[in-house]
Design an enzyme around this catalytic site. Sequence first.
Site, mmCIF file in Angstrom:
data_model
loop_
_atom_site.group_PDB
_atom_site.id
_atom_site.type_symbol
_atom_site.label_atom_id
_atom_site.label_comp_id
_atom_site.label_asym_id
_atom_site.label_seq_id
_atom_site.Cartn_x
_atom_site.Cartn_y
_atom_site.Cartn_z
ATOM 1 N N LYS A 229 0.816 -1.222 0.000
ATOM 2 C CA LYS A 229 0.000 0.000 0.000
ATOM 3 C C LYS A 229 0.848 1.270 0.000
ATOM 4 O O LYS A 229 2.029 1.252 0.301
ATOM 5 C CB LYS A 229 -1.006 -0.056 1.160
ATOM 6 C CG LYS A 229 -2.141 -1.035 0.800
ATOM 7 C CD LYS A 229 -3.281 -1.087 1.760
ATOM 8 C CE LYS A 229 -4.338 -2.068 1.206
ATOM 9 N NZ LYS A 229 -5.385 -2.382 2.154
ATOM 10 N N ARG A 264 -3.496 -10.162 4.836
ATOM 11 C CA ARG A 264 -3.891 -10.237 3.415
ATOM 12 C C ARG A 264 -2.765 -9.658 2.574
ATOM 13 O O ARG A 264 -2.472 -8.464 2.661
ATOM 14 C CB ARG A 264 -5.178 -9.438 3.184
ATOM 15 C CG ARG A 264 -5.670 -9.478 1.744
ATOM 16 C CD ARG A 264 -6.872 -8.556 1.566
ATOM 17 N NE ARG A 264 -7.404 -8.603 0.220
ATOM 18 C CZ ARG A 264 -6.897 -7.932 -0.809
ATOM 19 N NH1 ARG A 264 -5.833 -7.172 -0.637
ATOM 20 N NH2 ARG A 264 -7.437 -8.029 -2.000
#
Length: 288
Positions: A229, A264
């Site tokens: 991210k 995840r």
Amino acid sequence: MPSLVTRRLRLPGRSLKLGRATLIMGAVNVTPDSFSDGGRFLSHEAAVSQGLRLCQEGAAILDVGGASTRPGSDPTPLAEELDRVLPVVRELKARCGAAVSIDTYKAEVAEAAIAAGADIVNDVTAMNGDPGMAALCAKSRVGLVLMHMLGTPRTMQQDPRYEDVVAEVARFLDTQANVALAAGVDAQAIVVDPGIGFGKTLEHNLELIRNLPALGRLGYPMLLGASRKAFIGKLTGRELPAERLWGTVGAHLLGAALGADIVRVHDVAPVKEALLVADAVMAARVAA
Ligand code: HH2
């Protein structure tokens, strides 16, 4: 996550043991435009072979998504999302032992995916995206991931603000878990997720990871999704998401140490190896 009792995530026909080993959810993005790997796994063959590879590398859950939720994205039409995910869910379910989750906020997609074999609904809107989601999950007895997001993907990164990000995210997740319970979802089927990068600045993300133990006090298993991210890019100077592996490993090891039961990620093999070491170090703290 360190705990004195064996905890399990209840799924249809089986359960996943939580505690000693941090579970890995491998992301399978059947999309043309995901921020992290858009277009690489859009074809059925590419998505299935990626899922099988992640399963072999140690993913306990394969998270199949057919609609990007990257910052600035628009919703994907229902028919397109269904076309992308259903054949992939069906084939992965038939060909590997991992649990399959469907990354969607649409009850219609979730229902069709459950019929195709999905064991978990991963809802980034925590049931705010579709009024039918809670009843569907209760009736199907699937696992349900409730994630926090501020606003919608289109606008969520436009100056997100909180008075107290940890308290507000915790309150939201608690409320949504209570909505799920009231609809008849089993308490042992619920997972909560702070939603890293979904309406959060760099500081908000760091504060949420740092304070995972506070979210753990809600009493539900926790999922952390920080893989590749933007905040990792900001901290490391890595502009390309695919080059953010080392930062991703760092974020999830620390997340596991601070209470995440499930991580995840896109790169399962390196995270699995890193977690084998981290989990072994933490094992003495776990009775299970
Ligand atoms: N992050 C993404 C997608 N789904 N689900 C949960 N529960 N938690 C997350 O942090 C999370 C998620 C974003 O990652 P990716 O799927 O790679 O990107 P995109 O939304 O662009 O497809």
